[in-house]
Design a protein around this motif. Structure first.
Motif, PDB file in Angstrom:
ATOM      1  N   ASN A  42     106.230  37.022  26.690  1.00 47.48           N
ATOM      2  CA  ASN A  42     105.006  37.817  26.795  1.00 47.48           C
ATOM      3  C   ASN A  42     104.077  37.225  27.849  1.00 47.48           C
ATOM      4  OD1 ASN A  42     105.241  39.598  24.138  1.00 47.48           O
ATOM      5  ND2 ASN A  42     105.838  37.518  23.614  1.00 47.48           N
ATOM      6  N   TRP A  43     103.403  38.120  28.602  1.00 47.01           N
ATOM      7  CA  TRP A  43     102.572  37.696  29.721  1.00 47.01           C
ATOM      8  C   TRP A  43     101.250  38.459  29.747  1.00 47.01           C
ATOM      9  CZ3 TRP A  43     104.419  33.917  33.115  1.00 47.01           C
ATOM     10  CH2 TRP A  43     105.768  33.581  32.964  1.00 47.01           C
ATOM     11  N   LYS A  44     100.204  37.773  30.201  1.00 49.54           N
ATOM     12  CA  LYS A  44      98.923  38.400  30.514  1.00 49.54           C
ATOM     13  C   LYS A  44      98.852  38.560  32.025  1.00 49.54           C
ATOM     14  CE  LYS A  44      93.925  37.729  30.091  1.00 49.54           C
ATOM     15  NZ  LYS A  44      92.856  36.825  29.588  1.00 49.54           N
ATOM     16  N   THR A  45      98.448  39.757  32.485  1.00 48.56           N
ATOM     17  CA  THR A  45      98.494  40.075  33.903  1.00 48.56           C
ATOM     18  C   THR A  45      97.114  40.427  34.432  1.00 48.56           C
ATOM     19  OG1 THR A  45     100.724  40.978  33.634  1.00 48.56           O
ATOM     20  CG2 THR A  45      99.554  41.569  35.636  1.00 48.56           C
ATOM     21  N   HIS A  46      96.731  39.809  35.549  1.00 46.98           N
ATOM     22  CA  HIS A  46      95.513  40.211  36.276  1.00 46.98           C
ATOM     23  C   HIS A  46      95.932  40.691  37.660  1.00 46.98           C
ATOM     24  CE1 HIS A  46      91.364  40.408  37.602  1.00 46.98           C
ATOM     25  NE2 HIS A  46      91.767  39.816  38.723  1.00 46.98           N
ATOM     26  N   ILE A  47      95.481  41.890  38.018  1.00 45.66           N
ATOM     27  CA  ILE A  47      95.918  42.532  39.249  1.00 45.66           C
ATOM     28  C   ILE A  47      94.726  42.856  40.127  1.00 45.66           C
ATOM     29  CG2 ILE A  47      97.013  44.597  40.210  1.00 45.66           C
ATOM     30  CD1 ILE A  47      98.681  44.705  37.604  1.00 45.66           C
ATOM     31  N   SER A  48      94.845  42.563  41.415  1.00 42.96           N
ATOM     32  CA  SER A  48      93.889  42.994  42.432  1.00 42.96           C
ATOM     33  C   SER A  48      94.610  43.970  43.361  1.00 42.96           C
ATOM     34  CB  SER A  48      93.365  41.803  43.237  1.00 42.96           C
ATOM     35  OG  SER A  48      92.708  40.869  42.399  1.00 42.96           O
ATOM     36  N   SER A  67     102.440  42.337  29.721  1.00 41.31           N
ATOM     37  CA  SER A  67     103.829  42.756  29.884  1.00 41.31           C
ATOM     38  C   SER A  67     104.707  41.981  28.919  1.00 41.31           C
ATOM     39  CB  SER A  67     104.312  42.550  31.323  1.00 41.31           C
ATOM     40  OG  SER A  67     104.309  41.178  31.655  1.00 41.31           O
ATOM     41  N   VAL A  68     105.788  42.631  28.485  1.00 35.75           N
ATOM     42  CA  VAL A  68     106.761  42.027  27.585  1.00 35.75           C
ATOM     43  C   VAL A  68     108.131  42.145  28.235  1.00 35.75           C
ATOM     44  CG1 VAL A  68     107.804  42.068  25.296  1.00 35.75           C
ATOM     45  CG2 VAL A  68     105.382  42.650  25.570  1.00 35.75           C
ATOM     46  N   VAL A  69     108.822  41.023  28.409  1.00 38.60           N
ATOM     47  CA  VAL A  69     110.108  40.986  29.090  1.00 38.60           C
ATOM     48  C   VAL A  69     111.197  40.648  28.074  1.00 38.60           C
ATOM     49  CG1 VAL A  69     111.423  40.005  30.997  1.00 38.60           C
ATOM     50  CG2 VAL A  69     108.921  40.203  31.163  1.00 38.60           C
ATOM     51  N   LYS A  70     112.257  41.465  28.047  1.00 41.43           N
ATOM     52  CA  LYS A  70     113.337  41.284  27.079  1.00 41.43           C
ATOM     53  C   LYS A  70     114.689  41.315  27.782  1.00 41.43           C
ATOM     54  CE  LYS A  70     110.711  44.048  23.714  1.00 41.43           C
ATOM     55  NZ  LYS A  70     110.744  45.287  22.896  1.00 41.43           N
ATOM     56  N   PRO A  71     115.628  40.444  27.381  1.00 38.35           N
ATOM     57  CA  PRO A  71     116.984  40.515  27.942  1.00 38.35           C
ATOM     58  C   PRO A  71     117.780  41.619  27.254  1.00 38.35           C
ATOM     59  CG  PRO A  71     116.863  38.730  26.356  1.00 38.35           C
ATOM     60  CD  PRO A  71     115.468  39.316  26.443  1.00 38.35           C
ATOM     61  N   VAL A  72     118.672  42.272  28.007  1.00 43.54           N
ATOM     62  CA  VAL A  72     119.575  43.282  27.448  1.00 43.54           C
ATOM     63  C   VAL A  72     120.933  43.110  28.106  1.00 43.54           C
ATOM     64  CG1 VAL A  72     117.731  44.942  26.968  1.00 43.54           C
ATOM     65  CG2 VAL A  72     118.877  44.998  29.188  1.00 43.54           C
ATOM     66  N   TRP A  73     121.928  43.784  27.539  1.00 46.41           N
ATOM     67  CA  TRP A  73     123.259  43.847  28.138  1.00 46.41           C
ATOM     68  C   TRP A  73     123.836  42.439  28.303  1.00 46.41           C
ATOM     69  CZ3 TRP A  73     124.595  46.538  33.403  1.00 46.41           C
ATOM     70  CH2 TRP A  73     125.869  47.073  33.332  1.00 46.41           C
ATOM     71  N   ASN A  74     123.716  41.649  27.241  1.00 45.47           N
ATOM     72  CA  ASN A  74     124.242  40.275  27.239  1.00 45.47           C
ATOM     73  C   ASN A  74     123.719  39.442  28.404  1.00 45.47           C
ATOM     74  OD1 ASN A  74     125.849  40.766  24.933  1.00 45.47           O
ATOM     75  ND2 ASN A  74     127.455  41.671  26.203  1.00 45.47           N
ATOM     76  N   GLY A  75     122.451  39.689  28.768  1.00 39.18           N
ATOM     77  CA  GLY A  75     121.813  38.897  29.800  1.00 39.18           C
ATOM     78  C   GLY A  75     122.023  39.384  31.213  1.00 39.18           C
ATOM     79  N   ARG A  76     122.805  40.465  31.414  1.00 37.14           N
ATOM     80  CA  ARG A  76     123.044  40.961  32.765  1.00 37.14           C
ATOM     81  C   ARG A  76     121.916  41.837  33.283  1.00 37.14           C
ATOM     82  NH1 ARG A  76     128.124  41.362  30.525  1.00 37.14           N
ATOM     83  NH2 ARG A  76     127.771  43.534  29.986  1.00 37.14           N
ATOM     84  N   ALA A  77     120.971  42.157  32.415  1.00 39.15           N
ATOM     85  CA  ALA A  77     119.833  42.987  32.791  1.00 39.15           C
ATOM     86  C   ALA A  77     118.647  42.598  31.920  1.00 39.15           C
ATOM     87  CB  ALA A  77     120.169  44.475  32.627  1.00 39.15           C
ATOM     88  N   ASN A  78     117.474  43.076  32.288  1.00 40.59           N
ATOM     89  CA  ASN A  78     116.303  42.877  31.441  1.00 40.59           C
ATOM     90  C   ASN A  78     115.334  44.027  31.628  1.00 40.59           C
ATOM     91  OD1 ASN A  78     114.173  41.965  33.549  1.00 40.59           O
ATOM     92  ND2 ASN A  78     115.897  40.568  33.912  1.00 40.59           N
ATOM     93  N   VAL A 178      97.968  42.014  44.567  1.00 39.18           N
ATOM     94  CA  VAL A 178      98.171  40.638  44.131  1.00 39.18           C
ATOM     95  C   VAL A 178      98.119  40.618  42.614  1.00 39.18           C
ATOM     96  CG1 VAL A 178      97.339  38.261  44.185  1.00 39.18           C
ATOM     97  CG2 VAL A 178      97.109  39.701  46.225  1.00 39.18           C
ATOM     98  N   ALA A 179      99.150  40.085  41.972  1.00 42.84           N
ATOM     99  CA  ALA A 179      99.200  39.977  40.508  1.00 42.84           C
ATOM    100  C   ALA A 179      99.401  38.516  40.127  1.00 42.84           C
ATOM    101  CB  ALA A 179     100.324  40.829  39.947  1.00 42.84           C
ATOM    102  N   THR A 180      98.566  38.045  39.250  1.00 41.34           N
ATOM    103  CA  THR A 180      98.683  36.688  38.721  1.00 41.34           C
ATOM    104  C   THR A 180      98.990  36.782  37.239  1.00 41.34           C
ATOM    105  OG1 THR A 180      97.072  35.868  40.324  1.00 41.34           O
ATOM    106  CG2 THR A 180      97.552  34.462  38.429  1.00 41.34           C
ATOM    107  N   ASP A 181     100.110  36.210  36.811  1.00 44.69           N
ATOM    108  CA  ASP A 181     100.565  36.301  35.428  1.00 44.69           C
ATOM    109  C   ASP A 181     100.442  34.955  34.738  1.00 44.69           C
ATOM    110  OD1 ASP A 181     101.136  38.870  35.997  1.00 44.69           O
ATOM    111  OD2 ASP A 181     103.282  38.760  35.652  1.00 44.69           O
ATOM    112  N   THR A 182     100.056  35.005  33.473  1.00 43.28           N
ATOM    113  CA  THR A 182      99.935  33.810  32.642  1.00 43.28           C
ATOM    114  C   THR A 182     100.679  34.055  31.343  1.00 43.28           C
ATOM    115  OG1 THR A 182      97.744  33.358  33.568  1.00 43.28           O
ATOM    116  CG2 THR A 182      98.346  32.194  31.547  1.00 43.28           C
ATOM    117  N   ARG A 183     101.550  33.118  30.972  1.00 44.43           N
ATOM    118  CA  ARG A 183     102.347  33.291  29.764  1.00 44.43           C
ATOM    119  C   ARG A 183     101.480  33.270  28.516  1.00 44.43           C
ATOM    120  NH1 ARG A 183     107.571  33.134  28.530  1.00 44.43           N
ATOM    121  NH2 ARG A 183     108.192  32.364  30.590  1.00 44.43           N
ATOM    122  N   VAL A 184     101.812  34.164  27.580  1.00 43.77           N
ATOM    123  CA  VAL A 184     101.137  34.228  26.282  1.00 43.77           C
ATOM    124  C   VAL A 184     102.163  33.896  25.217  1.00 43.77           C
ATOM    125  CG1 VAL A 184      99.865  35.665  24.662  1.00 43.77           C
ATOM    126  CG2 VAL A 184      99.567  36.005  27.123  1.00 43.77           C
TER     127      VAL A 184
END
Length: 349
Positions: A42-48, A67-78, A178-184
């Protein structure tokens, strides 16, 4: 929507899903297939965002989201599920599907906006020495431009994304995003969405009995039979369905991935497919359900070079089984030849 508004919306949507890509030390020594492993979570996003790119405008707008990032397809995609709010009160939700092509050792990044439901043109590229560069060629404000996405300044808890446009073939670039992401850590997932439920029947695990006609639209009448499995699950808070396929035809083990996204304006589904042998998505098959029967159409190119109309039908749907039937037409839909039949039986857990 006007061409200018559509291009601007696509530019906004295409970039919003970005949540920093990186190469871990292990990935730097591999073929790139695990470039995104670091980003799962999970990430917090600030965008300019530059208000009007390539116009001389100097006004920047600020956006915040997650944003929430998840692996799928046995790691071949996300997948990346994004929600962001801007100063104009817009609430934008998007889904990105990232696919790795082991042949070219490149990633294909595909985005869909919740307001539209159709896939964007893929952005293609790779990472080298901790820096990711991806490019595409798209229409903006009535002209074709080159788009460059760059990921850099990557740490375990943050990263930076920059997008630039070029209208002179890459000689000069104008930064517009410009997007700066910080992990949550351990952030809760957003509640499920109440979108279309046409494919709810399919959620779960299935055994599959397949029959395929060899050499469709010829005099051949030879069919082959083989077994497989499929697993369907909801993604993007219920707005899309992801299906992972495995089968064992005579030619050798085959794996595939299907993404189904719903277009609320057209009230239709867009169905795209990717094979483990290549990292790109197919053109979408488009359609919907009526009275318990789903029909989806697209144009496909056969091995002999012909382009034909293709139709997929889902029918005989019960809580424990359903049937998928595919057919080709070489005369614009007047006649059809069935070339694939799959019978699905639910796996009870």
């Amino acid at each position: 929507m006007t061409l200018r508004k559509h291009a601007a919306a696509r530019t906004l949507a295409m970039c919003l899903w970005v949540t920093c890509l990186a190469v871990s030390p292990a990935a730097a020594q591999s073929d790139g297939a695990r470039d995104f492993d670091f980003e799962i979570g999970n990430w917090k996003t600030h965008i300019s965002r530059l208000r009007r790119p390539l116009s001389g405008d100097t006004v920047w707008l600020e956006y915040d989201g997650t944003s929430v990032v998840k692996p799928v397809w046995n790691g071949r995609a996300n997948t990346v599920e994004l929600e962001v709010d801007g100063p104009d009160g817009r609430h934008i939700q998007g889904l990105s599907l990232r696919l790795y092509d082991p042949r070219s050792r490149q990633w294909s990044l595909n985005f869909v906006n919740a307001a539209v439901g159709t896939m964007s043109v893929p952005t293609v590229g790779a990472f080298e020495n901790g820096r990711g560069e991806f490019f595409d060629w798209e229409e903006y404000d009535g002209r074709m431009i080159l788009v460059r996405n760059v990921w850099k300044d990557i740490t375990p808890t943050s990263c930076r994304f920059e997008q630039s446009f070029s209208d002179d073939g890459g000689k000069t670039w104008e930064l517009n995003w410009v997007a700066t992401d910080t992990r949550v850590p351990d952030a809760p997932l957003p509640p499920a969405n109440t979108g279309s439920h046409d494919f709810d029947f399919e959620i779960g695990a299935w055994t599959v009995q397949n029959r395929r006609l060899l050499n469709p639209l010829t005099d051949s009448a030879r069919w082959i039979r083989f077994d497989g499995t499929s697993v369907a699950r909801k993604v993007w808070n219920g707005r899309a369905v992801l299906v992972e396929l495995e089968s064992d035809p005579p030619s050798g083990r085959s794996e595939g991935l299907i993404l189904r996204t719903y277009d609320p304006r057209a009230r239709q589904w867009n169905v795209t497919f990717a094979s483990s042998r290549g990292g790109g998505l197919s053109p979408p098959a488009v359609g919907g359900f009526r009275k318990g029967r789903g029909e989806f159409y697209d144009l496909e190119r056969l091995a002999d070079g012909r382009t034909v109309l293709a139709r997929s039908v889902l029918s005989d749907i019960t809580p424990t089984s359903y049937r998928l039937e595919s057919a080709y037409s070489a005369d614009g839909g007047r006649t059809w030849q069935v070339n694939w039949i799959s019978t699905h039986t639910r796996v009870r857990t």
